[in-house]
Every structure is written in C-alpha cells, then in structure tokens.
Design a protein around this motif. Structure first.
Motif, PDB file in Angstrom:
ATOM      1  N   MET A 260       0.771  -1.207  -0.018  1.00  0.00           N
ATOM      2  CA  MET A 260      -0.063  -0.073  -0.135  1.00  0.00           C
ATOM      3  C   MET A 260       0.873   1.383   0.067  1.00  0.00           C
ATOM      4  O   MET A 260       0.522   2.104  -0.814  1.00  0.00           O
TER       5      MET A 260
ATOM      6  N   THR B 296      -5.338  -4.066  -7.881  1.00  0.00           N
ATOM      7  CA  THR B 296      -6.151  -4.299  -6.710  1.00  0.00           C
ATOM      8  C   THR B 296      -7.136  -5.165  -6.896  1.00  0.00           C
ATOM      9  O   THR B 296      -7.779  -5.143  -7.654  1.00  0.00           O
TER      10      THR B 296
ATOM     11  N   LEU C  67      -2.139  -5.084  -4.437  1.00  0.00           N
ATOM     12  CA  LEU C  67      -3.124  -4.744  -3.342  1.00  0.00           C
ATOM     13  C   LEU C  67      -4.169  -5.822  -3.295  1.00  0.00           C
ATOM     14  O   LEU C  67      -5.368  -5.809  -3.889  1.00  0.00           O
ATOM     15  N   ASN C  68      -3.865  -6.932  -2.476  1.00  0.00           N
ATOM     16  CA  ASN C  68      -4.562  -8.133  -2.236  1.00  0.00           C
ATOM     17  C   ASN C  68      -4.379  -8.686  -0.797  1.00  0.00           C
ATOM     18  O   ASN C  68      -3.359  -9.209  -0.732  1.00  0.00           O
TER      19      ASN C  68
ATOM     20  N   ILE D 272     -11.473  -2.863  -1.171  1.00  0.00           N
ATOM     21  CA  ILE D 272      -9.925  -2.692  -1.445  1.00  0.00           C
ATOM     22  C   ILE D 272      -9.770  -1.345  -2.132  1.00  0.00           C
ATOM     23  O   ILE D 272      -8.775  -0.799  -1.928  1.00  0.00           O
TER      24      ILE D 272
ATOM     25  N   LEU E 104      -7.262   1.926  -0.691  1.00  0.00           N
ATOM     26  CA  LEU E 104      -6.489   2.731  -1.339  1.00  0.00           C
ATOM     27  C   LEU E 104      -6.838   4.082  -1.197  1.00  0.00           C
ATOM     28  O   LEU E 104      -5.994   4.946  -1.138  1.00  0.00           O
TER      29      LEU E 104
END
Length: 572
Positions: free
Chosen positions: A61, A162, A177-178, A196, A200
């Motif tokens: 992140m 993401t 991003l997971n 998600i 962000l």
C-alpha cells in the motif's frame, strides 16, 4: 419433494446470558455467531461500529499510493480497469470519483462480457496504451494476469493490481493490493474489490491530507458492492456497510438517487435486501445484456438529461434480463423434469440462452431441486459451450470440477460458484463423471442433498414483542456470514378457515391470521408456501412454524408479522 431438515444449534449447555442489558434472545443469536464477549456484542450491534484497519497494513500500500501520487503530480494519464459486475462497476466509479478531485488525466475501461470475458486481456491493454495511458490501476481483477501485466510493462506502462480474488502460484510482476496474497499482514482478508479500492482511497487521503468528506461520500459505492458481491457481512465489511447504507439512504449521488426514486425505493431506508434484490440487479443487468459502462456513467453523472437516459437504459436492461432469464429457466426446468430428474449433479444445456443469465438460472435450478447445477449455453465459437455453476452447502463445486479439468478448455471459480468453457461433444461425459462423483459424496454424507435450516431458538407468540423485533433489527444487515436467525414457534393451533388466506396472482402465498401475541394478534406470512400447505400438510391440527419476526408498515400502521421460512405438521 424432499423434506427440509431443521437443525437446532447445540449451544444451550454453553450459553449463559451476560448482564449487559442486551436481550438474552439476541445474546444467544450472537453467541452462536461466535460473538461471546460484552464488548464484541456492543460493537456488533452498534449503529456506529469502529472495527476498521489502517490501510497501510496492506502489503504494497505504501508503494502503490506513492506511485499514484507521483503520476498525479506529473499529470500523467491514469486508467482504471475493472470487471463488468456490480463490484467492478462500483470500484471503477469509486476511484474515478475520488481521484478526479486531484487529477483531470483520468479514464476507465470495462471489457465486454461476450467479446472479451472477465479480467485483463491483451487487446484491451494495447488499446489503452494507444490512448496514451501511463498507469493502469485494476479493480476487482488481475491477480492471475501474468502475461497481461508483462505486456503492459513491455509497452512502457506501470500497472497496479487491486483485487480480492485468489492468487495463483505465479504472480504478476507488479505492485499488488490483495489481502489474500502471501505475507500480507492486513488483518481482514474478505473485502470485496470495491472495499480494497476504498482502502487505497483511504491511503491516498492520508497522504494528501484531504478532507475525510471525500471518503464519506464514496461509502455508498462500497455498500452497493459489498452486498452485491456476496462477501461475508462481518468485521470491516460490516462496518463499511453500515455507514454505506446510511449514506445511500441520503445519497447525494444524483444518478443513484434518481434510480432509487425510479424503481420505487424513494423515501425508504435502504437495506441490504434492497441492494441485493432490487438495486444490484439493475447494475448487473447492464453488464449481462449490454455494456457495463452505463452503470459507471450513471454513478458518476450529474447532468439531468444524461441521468434520465441512463436510468431508463438500466431499467430496460433489467426488464430484458428478467424476460430472458424466465424463458431460460422454464426451458431448463423442462429438461430436468424430462431427462435428468434422477441425476444428483445437474448439467443442463440451455440452448442459445444469453450467457449473461446462465449463472442466475443455475442458482434458481439449484434452489428448486437442491442439487449442484451447471447450466451451459452455446458460445460464439462453433462447437463450444460456455457454462456457469452454483453449488449446495457442503459441496465444493470448484474442487469437483477440478477433478474433470481434462475436459475443459477453461474453468475457474470457488466453492459456491464456477464458470467454464467446454467442447460440446464432451458435455455428456462431464455429466456422467460429475454424477459418479456425487454418488461417492452421498455415500459419505447421506444428508448433503437435503436442504437444512438452522434453528436459533424456540419462541412463543407472546414473546414476540415490539422490543424484541427492534432488538433483532440491530443484528442487521443480514447476508452471507451473518445469516438471518430463524426461530421456531412450536405446536401452533392451525388457523380456522376464516383466518387462512391465499394471496398473490396465482394464490401461491399463504397468510395465517389471528395468532395471539403479546398485545393483540399478529399474522404469519409464507411466500410460495400455499401449495405445500395444501398438498403436503393435509389439514393439520397444529403447526410448527420456522421463521423470523419483523415489522410490517402499511398506510402509516405498524404491526408485527412472522415471516415463515418453512412449516411442518406439529408432532406434539
């Protein structure tokens, strides 16, 4: 017709009510859900829950948000790439809404279901590059897109994924991003794609020191996606959904508000039910029947004429979807009755039914016969079928299809649902093998093909007070991971003929009037249960009702009613 199993939760011996002012019946429901401490109960029932996590706990992140800020400051072109379902549509709208406050160099792309299929594809990446993209941010897709990410990078673009889907052993070579990826310390793994995307946005808001109102204003989109994507309504999902529903009820999003008014929800407190069964299908229908861009455009639109046109389009798409779905469902039911009634695993050819609705039809067939179901339709390529599947509780449909992987051109999914493509001449072999596997399963688990309902407690009509119903409402929103608790009213005297009503166009619903309650009487309503009452209960002297108490509001009058999920002839 196979009788539904009723199963009591075995918690009575362990349950001791806490002296915390919460109704013991509600406490018992929470206890079964694994919520046993006083502080946890208060948090779960609170209208303003606080369970949320620092977005920078998510792996990558810090790097991803820093890279996006760099591209914003350098005025480079950023493209959001998403899926065509509600989660993808809401995720794109969320990042477009949020990022547009800080950059004008923003675009988005959604693949067409029929032509491109799910996720990233190389032709789309090339088209995005041709349109001047510098950075692609995926939402709700990309976790397994190894070659597509490699192409994007070879063309000189950066890409950030993401997503919330499972990752494969080989991961794309980019920032991801997971929370499901290995070594990700983020404490909650079950966010939807839009959840998600929101994390962000939270990270960017902190880095930009932007006002928190820009986050509050996009929570309606998180609520829409969280319910529609059927993720568990627990933990951080529950927190964001509660605030998102409040936001949606009083939304300032012009397009969403106009759609709410146009489909009869104006002035109502928007609930998870409204999203799951009314609002969500309108956005899904556009992606199923036409182009999902219409959903994104409506969520972002501010011009009145455009909003009216887009709303009418979504309503028309949903009407068309329902017509196609009903026709396909009738065809599939006929084929099951004529050809496959003895099968344990239903594999049904729906002919040329639109592929956008075969997943819904598979779910309906599964519900009618309570058997795992695959429904296929003809693909654009000659001799190829596309299919979608839905499973029953306790049977992992992905693992069962995995045993037949040699038959598929392509397949994927999870324990409850799947999608695949297969050569037409291999369909019968697939049916045979899945039924053999199902027979092995039933030998080890004899009741797996019998639907079961869980009983959270026994109540008598006098115990169903307005206060109890109000207390139970605090457990909402209901959905996956937070199922609606069902209560048993045992040995209820069968209604007199004057108190037994059959309702609906085909008299398919039943109402039992005059049940003596705490103050006066209440009604019990059973949707779709009239035929069962007439043909299977055979004039019972007394009934056991399984259902849930709620309020019915009509013409300014508020009363308690008991919504019946199932009923049996009383054995007492």
């Amino acid at each position: 017709m196979v009788e539904t199993l009723w199963k009591f939760h075995d918690i009575d011996s362990k349950f001791i009510p806490l002296q915390n002012g919460i109704n013991p019946i509600v406490q018992k429901v929470l206890f079964y859900k694994g919520i046993t401490e006083a502080a946890e109960m208060e948090e779960f029932l609170s209208p303003k829950p606080k369970k949320t996590y620092n977005p920078f706990l998510m792996r990558n992140m810090e790097e991803a948000s820093a890279l996006i800020l760099q591209y914003i400051r350098e005025k480079k072109n950023i493209w959001i790439y998403g899926d065509y379902d509600v989660d993808g549509v809401a995720s794109i709208a969320l990042l477009m809404d949020f990022l547009s406050r800080f950059t004008d160099h923003l675009h988005y792309y959604i693949p067409l279901r029929a032509e491109e299929g799910y996720g990233l594809n190389c032709d789309a990446i090339q088209e995005i590059k041709n349109n001047g993209a510098d950075l692609i941010i995926t939402v709700d897709c990309g976790s397994t897109s190894v070659k597509e990410v490699a192409l994007a990078k070879s063309l000189g673009m950066e890409i950030i994924i993401t997503d919330h889907h499972n990752l494969s052993e080989e991961k794309p070579d980019c920032l991801i991003l997971n929370p499901k990826q290995e070594d990700c310390p983020y404490p909650f793994k079950l966010l939807c794609g839009c959840g998600i995307a929101f994390k962000l946005a939270q990270a960017l808001q902190k880095k930009l020191d932007a006002p928190k109102t820009c986050l509050n204003e996009i929570l309606d989109l998180v609520a829409l996606a969280t319910v529609a994507d059927v993720v568990p309504l627990i933990d951080e999902n529950r927190t964001m959904l509660k605030y998102g529903l409040q936001r949606m009820t009083h939304t300032t999003r012009h397009g969403l508000n106009f759609l709410i008014q146009s489909i009869g929800l104006g002035g109502k407190k928007i609930t998870a039910y409204h999203i799951g069964y009314i609002l969500g299908p309108h956005f899904n229908a556009s992606g199923r029947i036409d182009d999902a861009r219409a959903g994104v455009e409506l969520l972002l639109a501010k011009e009145p004429d455009k909003i009216v046109a887009l709303t009418q389009h979504l309503i028309a798409c949903n009407d068309e979807r329902k017509l196609i779905q009903d026709q396909g469902l009738e065809l599939c039911r006929e084929r099951v009755e004529k050809e496959y009634q003895d099968d344990l695993f239903l594999v049904v050819d729906s002919g040329i039914t639109h592929e956008g609705v075969i997943g819904i039809i598979a779910g309906r067939i599964r519900d009618i016969y309570y058997k795992p179901t695959l429904v296929v339709t003809e693909a654009a390529e000659e001799g190829i079928l596309k299919g979608s599947g839905r499973s029953i509780e306790g049977l992992d449909i992905y693992e069962e299809l995995k045993k037949c992987a040699d038959l598929f051109l392509k397949f994927g999914g999870h324990k409850n649902a799947c999608g695949f493509s297969i050569e037409k001449d291999k369909l019968n072999l697939l049916r045979q093998r899945l039924n053999l596997q199902a027979r092995e399963i039933i030998e080890n688990t004899p009741d797996i093909f019998r639907k079961s309902l869980k009983i959270y407690g026994i109540v008598t009509p006098p115990e169903i007070t307005e206060k109890l119903v109000e207390d139970l409402e605090r457990i909402e929103p209901y959905g996956m991971g937070n199922e609606k608790p069902l209560f048993l009213i045992p040995n209820l005297k069968a209604p007199a003929p004057s108190d037994l009503l059959f309702m609906g166009k085909s008299k398919e619903h039943i109402k039992l009037r005059g049940i003596s309650g705490n103050k006066g009487t209440m009604d019990a309503i059973g949707f779709g249960l009239a035929d069962f009452y007439i043909n299977h209960l055979n004039n019972p002297a007394a009934l056991d009702l399984l259902g849930f108490p709620c309020f019915n509001e009509w013409n300014g009058h508020k009363s308690i009613q008991f919504m019946i999920s199932d009923m049996k002839r009383s054995s007492l």
